[in-house]
Design a protein around this motif. Structure first.
Motif, PDB file in Angstrom:
ATOM      1  N   MET A   1      18.316 -13.074  12.837  1.00 21.47           N
ATOM      2  CA  MET A   1      17.405 -11.953  13.077  1.00 21.47           C
ATOM      3  C   MET A   1      17.111 -11.238  11.770  1.00 21.47           C
ATOM      4  N   ILE A   2      15.850 -10.950  11.507  1.00 29.15           N
ATOM      5  CA  ILE A   2      15.459 -10.277  10.272  1.00 29.15           C
ATOM      6  C   ILE A   2      15.395  -8.778  10.507  1.00 29.15           C
ATOM      7  N   GLU A   3      16.128  -8.029   9.741  1.00 28.53           N
ATOM      8  CA  GLU A   3      16.123  -6.582   9.890  1.00 28.53           C
ATOM      9  C   GLU A   3      15.041  -5.972   9.020  1.00 28.53           C
ATOM     10  N   GLY A   4      14.293  -5.016   9.603  1.00 28.29           N
ATOM     11  CA  GLY A   4      13.259  -4.339   8.833  1.00 28.29           C
ATOM     12  C   GLY A   4      13.833  -3.165   8.073  1.00 28.29           C
ATOM     13  N   ASN A   5      14.543  -3.451   6.988  1.00 27.68           N
ATOM     14  CA  ASN A   5      15.249  -2.397   6.257  1.00 27.68           C
ATOM     15  C   ASN A   5      14.727  -2.206   4.844  1.00 27.68           C
ATOM     16  N   SER A   6      13.508  -2.703   4.570  1.00 25.49           N
ATOM     17  CA  SER A   6      12.952  -2.573   3.227  1.00 25.49           C
ATOM     18  C   SER A   6      12.199  -1.246   3.111  1.00 25.49           C
ATOM     19  N   ARG A   7      12.609  -0.420   2.158  1.00 24.31           N
ATOM     20  CA  ARG A   7      11.967   0.884   1.993  1.00 24.31           C
ATOM     21  C   ARG A   7      10.597   0.738   1.348  1.00 24.31           C
ATOM     22  N   SER A   8       9.665   1.578   1.772  1.00 20.52           N
ATOM     23  CA  SER A   8       8.332   1.571   1.169  1.00 20.52           C
ATOM     24  C   SER A   8       8.416   2.066  -0.269  1.00 20.52           C
ATOM     25  N   ILE A   9       7.467   1.633  -1.084  1.00 19.54           N
ATOM     26  CA  ILE A   9       7.439   2.056  -2.482  1.00 19.54           C
ATOM     27  C   ILE A   9       7.082   3.531  -2.576  1.00 19.54           C
ATOM     28  N   THR A  10       7.837   4.254  -3.362  1.00 15.94           N
ATOM     29  CA  THR A  10       7.528   5.651  -3.650  1.00 15.94           C
ATOM     30  C   THR A  10       7.187   5.786  -5.120  1.00 15.94           C
ATOM     31  N   SER A  11       6.213   6.642  -5.420  1.00 15.68           N
ATOM     32  CA  SER A  11       5.750   6.766  -6.795  1.00 15.68           C
ATOM     33  C   SER A  11       5.213   8.167  -7.029  1.00 15.68           C
ATOM     34  N   ASN A  12       5.307   8.611  -8.291  1.00 13.09           N
ATOM     35  CA  ASN A  12       4.674   9.874  -8.685  1.00 13.09           C
ATOM     36  C   ASN A  12       3.229   9.637  -9.078  1.00 13.09           C
ATOM     37  N   GLN A  13       2.730   8.432  -8.804  1.00  7.45           N
ATOM     38  CA  GLN A  13       1.356   8.056  -9.108  1.00  7.45           C
ATOM     39  C   GLN A  13       0.623   7.819  -7.790  1.00  7.45           C
ATOM     40  N   LEU A  14      -0.444   8.570  -7.548  1.00  4.98           N
ATOM     41  CA  LEU A  14      -1.112   8.543  -6.257  1.00  4.98           C
ATOM     42  C   LEU A  14      -2.357   7.655  -6.228  1.00  4.98           C
ATOM     43  N   GLY A  15      -2.777   7.169  -7.392  1.00  8.31           N
ATOM     44  CA  GLY A  15      -3.955   6.308  -7.473  1.00  8.31           C
ATOM     45  C   GLY A  15      -3.892   5.482  -8.733  1.00  8.31           C
ATOM     46  N   VAL A  16      -5.015   4.850  -9.078  1.00  9.61           N
ATOM     47  CA  VAL A  16      -5.076   4.067 -10.314  1.00  9.61           C
ATOM     48  C   VAL A  16      -4.703   4.949 -11.499  1.00  9.61           C
ATOM     49  N   HIS A  17      -3.871   4.431 -12.378  1.00  8.44           N
ATOM     50  CA  HIS A  17      -3.350   5.207 -13.515  1.00  8.44           C
ATOM     51  C   HIS A  17      -4.490   5.687 -14.413  1.00  8.44           C
ATOM     52  N   ASP A  18      -4.409   6.932 -14.833  1.00  6.72           N
ATOM     53  CA  ASP A  18      -5.461   7.508 -15.677  1.00  6.72           C
ATOM     54  C   ASP A  18      -5.608   6.777 -17.010  1.00  6.72           C
ATOM     55  N   ASP A  19      -4.523   6.182 -17.496  1.00  5.36           N
ATOM     56  CA  ASP A  19      -4.553   5.519 -18.801  1.00  5.36           C
ATOM     57  C   ASP A  19      -4.806   4.013 -18.709  1.00  5.36           C
ATOM     58  N   LEU A  20      -5.061   3.502 -17.512  1.00  3.03           N
ATOM     59  CA  LEU A  20      -5.180   2.053 -17.352  1.00  3.03           C
ATOM     60  C   LEU A  20      -6.256   1.459 -18.252  1.00  3.03           C
ATOM     61  N   ASP A  21      -7.463   2.016 -18.224  1.00  2.19           N
ATOM     62  CA  ASP A  21      -8.564   1.447 -19.009  1.00  2.19           C
ATOM     63  C   ASP A  21      -8.254   1.462 -20.501  1.00  2.19           C
ATOM     64  N   LYS A  22      -7.685   2.549 -20.970  1.00  2.00           N
ATOM     65  CA  LYS A  22      -7.350   2.671 -22.391  1.00  2.00           C
ATOM     66  C   LYS A  22      -6.315   1.629 -22.800  1.00  2.00           C
ATOM     67  N   VAL A  23      -5.294   1.435 -21.977  1.00  2.00           N
ATOM     68  CA  VAL A  23      -4.229   0.481 -22.282  1.00  2.00           C
ATOM     69  C   VAL A  23      -4.768  -0.947 -22.285  1.00  2.00           C
ATOM     70  N   VAL A  24      -5.566  -1.295 -21.283  1.00  2.00           N
ATOM     71  CA  VAL A  24      -6.104  -2.652 -21.195  1.00  2.00           C
ATOM     72  C   VAL A  24      -7.014  -2.951 -22.383  1.00  2.00           C
ATOM     73  N   LYS A  25      -7.874  -2.026 -22.721  1.00  2.00           N
ATOM     74  CA  LYS A  25      -8.783  -2.227 -23.858  1.00  2.00           C
ATOM     75  C   LYS A  25      -7.999  -2.418 -25.158  1.00  2.00           C
ATOM     76  N   LYS A  26      -6.932  -1.660 -25.316  1.00  2.00           N
ATOM     77  CA  LYS A  26      -6.120  -1.789 -26.528  1.00  2.00           C
ATOM     78  C   LYS A  26      -5.508  -3.183 -26.624  1.00  2.00           C
TER      79      LYS A  26
END
Length: 230
Positions: free
Chosen positions: A1-26
């Motif tokens: 039997m598989i137990e559903g005991n995996s916790r959902s991801i929690t983050s202090n980030q609520l959407g796409v990271h503000d620095d994503l475009d800058k980091v990728v371009k670099k």
């Protein structure tokens, strides 16, 4: 039997990271010169020998790459579902690779499991230019803290090599923001990906099985790179 005991991801980030475009371009505009780790070079030589043998006897054969394969369950499923292909599973953990060999009896021979650092192996494989039809990145470590953006694959210097590896790419995560960021990062290489919810009757990985048993959703990215593979 598989137990559903995996916790959902929690983050202090609520959407796409503000620095994503800058980091990728670099990263796209700079060279990635990290030295190759010895175990990665050793692993690549093992893969190279297996690929050479496979292509010798299957000149029109294709290869499937399963990155972050963990214990290799997804690699096994991909090999079963693609009997004419060679499936390469790669994970950074030797313990997880050995765990597959300990718990499973190998009944097919069209796959290989290798320990290696994908920061190294993706570059080496891109240079080798093998006929990789499909690349899977299933449930990579999401590094959900905002400060860890550059530990996510789309925020890492090696990200720009991903389109050079295969004709198609599938990325799956239980954190939708990860997939949204990955998709946005690809637009900087003029690549448009499709995002959808993913659910099947049978899970491909232990993580997937736990997430679904816990009521969590999987989000999937699919993309065809067309002429970007070189």
């Amino acid at each position: 039997m598989i137990e559903g005991n995996s916790r959902s991801i929690t983050s202090n980030q609520l959407g796409v990271h503000d620095d994503l475009d800058k980091v990728v371009k670099k990263h796209l505009s700079s060279d990635f010169k990290k030295p190759y780790a010895p175990h990665s070079l050793s692993g690549f030589e093992q893969i190279k020998m297996r690929v050479s043998t496979f292509l010798l006897f299957n000149p029109n054969g294709t290869i499937i790459l399963d990155s972050c394969c963990g214990v290799g369950e997804s690699t096994y499923h991909l090999a079963v579902n693609n009997p004419d292909a060679l499936v390469i599973g790669i994970d950074k953990s030797e313990h997880r690779i050995e765990k597959y060999e300990h718990h499973h009896q190998q009944t097919i021979d069209n796959f290989i499991l290798i320990r290696g650092d994908l920061n190294d192996l993706w570059r080496l494989i891109a240079e080798a230019d093998w006929p990789i039809s499909h690349h899977y990145i299933l449930y990579p470590n999401p590094w959900p803290k905002s400060k860890h953006l550059q530990r996510r694959w789309h925020g890492a210097p090696v990200f720009k090599y991903i389109p050079q590896l295969s004709e198609k790419l599938t990325v799956r995560s239980n954190w939708a923001i990860y997939i949204e960021e990955f998709t946005q990062a690809l637009t900087h290489m003029n690549v448009k990906a499709e995002i959808s919810d993913y659910k099947r009757d049978t899970a491909m990985t232990p993580f997937e099985r736990k997430y679904w048993a816990s009521g969590q959703k999987s989000t999937e990215l699919n993309v065809t790179f067309n002429n970007l593979k070189s």
